[in-house]
Design a protein around this motif. Structure first.
Motif, PDB file in Angstrom:
ATOM      1  N   GLU A   6       0.836  -1.215   0.000  1.00  0.00           N
ATOM      2  CA  GLU A   6       0.000   0.000   0.000  1.00  0.00           C
ATOM      3  C   GLU A   6       0.864   1.255   0.000  1.00  0.00           C
ATOM      4  O   GLU A   6       0.560   2.222  -0.713  1.00  0.00           O
ATOM      5  CB  GLU A   6      -0.942  -0.004   1.198  1.00  0.00           C
ATOM      6  N   THR A   7       1.931   1.244   0.773  1.00  0.00           N
ATOM      7  CA  THR A   7       2.836   2.391   0.834  1.00  0.00           C
ATOM      8  C   THR A   7       3.519   2.608  -0.514  1.00  0.00           C
ATOM      9  O   THR A   7       3.588   3.742  -1.013  1.00  0.00           O
ATOM     10  CB  THR A   7       3.892   2.190   1.940  1.00  0.00           C
ATOM     11  N   THR A   8       4.011   1.530  -1.125  1.00  0.00           N
ATOM     12  CA  THR A   8       4.644   1.630  -2.443  1.00  0.00           C
ATOM     13  C   THR A   8       3.648   2.119  -3.484  1.00  0.00           C
ATOM     14  O   THR A   8       3.963   2.992  -4.305  1.00  0.00           O
ATOM     15  CB  THR A   8       5.243   0.276  -2.867  1.00  0.00           C
ATOM     16  N   THR A   9       2.435   1.572  -3.467  1.00  0.00           N
ATOM     17  CA  THR A   9       1.420   1.970  -4.444  1.00  0.00           C
ATOM     18  C   THR A   9       1.079   3.451  -4.288  1.00  0.00           C
ATOM     19  O   THR A   9       0.963   4.171  -5.287  1.00  0.00           O
ATOM     20  CB  THR A   9       0.152   1.102  -4.305  1.00  0.00           C
ATOM     21  N   ALA A  10       0.942   3.921  -3.074  1.00  0.00           N
ATOM     22  CA  ALA A  10       0.647   5.347  -2.848  1.00  0.00           C
ATOM     23  C   ALA A  10       1.786   6.216  -3.369  1.00  0.00           C
ATOM     24  O   ALA A  10       1.556   7.250  -4.010  1.00  0.00           O
ATOM     25  CB  ALA A  10       0.397   5.607  -1.366  1.00  0.00           C
TER      26      ALA A  10
END
Length: 168
Positions: A6-10
């Motif tokens: 989720e952090t990478t995608t954001a």
């Protein structure tokens, strides 16, 4: 608490919307692979080759806005709109992640055809110019500009004639 995916995608989405190729590159695994919607002849392999593709892409695209995201911890699909020159486009991005939450594979899909041919006529030359081959960049540009002109003309004049909602 957000997961690493989720952090990478954001971070990936923010980088795309800001046109920041270096921030997008920071989301990639060292062995990342990018699969282009324009050719099956080769893939961009390794973080550096994908970075070069992202740098060229960020020179072509404007007004990127992500609107939909689906997936899980290993795979995400992102959908966006933007412009390539004067051509509006839509893109789907299939992201696959490694165990550390880094993008290990990026597969791109785009539409409509005039936007893809606009990208082809600008990103290809940008990529080979960055490789120090300006002559090849001119050849690629000369070969792809007529294709873009034909698809743009067809989209505006011929395709509307096939509209099933158009009166006979």
């Amino acid at each position: 608490m957000p997961t690493t995916t989720e952090t990478t995608t954001a971070a990936w989405r923010t980088a795309g919307e800001r046109g920041d190729a270096e921030a997008a590159t920071a989301c990639l695994a060292e062995n990342a692979v990018a699969i282009s919607p324009l050719t099956a002849a080769f893939r961009f392999e390794g973080r550096e080759q994908v970075r070069q593709m992202l740098v060229a892409a960020m020179q072509v695209f404007d007004d990127i806005r992500y609107h939909t995201e689906v997936g899980d911890e290993r795979t995400r699909s992102l959908f966006l709109t933007g412009r390539a020159g004067k051509e509006p486009f839509e893109e789907a991005q299939l992201l696959r992640f490694d165990d550390e939450g880094r993008v290990v594979e990026l597969t791109l899909f785009g539409r409509p055809l005039p936007a893809l041919t606009q990208v082809m006529s600008t990103i290809g030359p940008a990529l080979v110019r960055a490789q120090g081959r300006p002559g090849l960049a001119r050849v690629i540009r000369a070969a792809t500009v007529p294709l873009h002109a034909m698809t743009r003309l067809g989209e505006r004049t011929l395709v509307p004639l096939a509209d099933p909602n158009r009166g006979h």
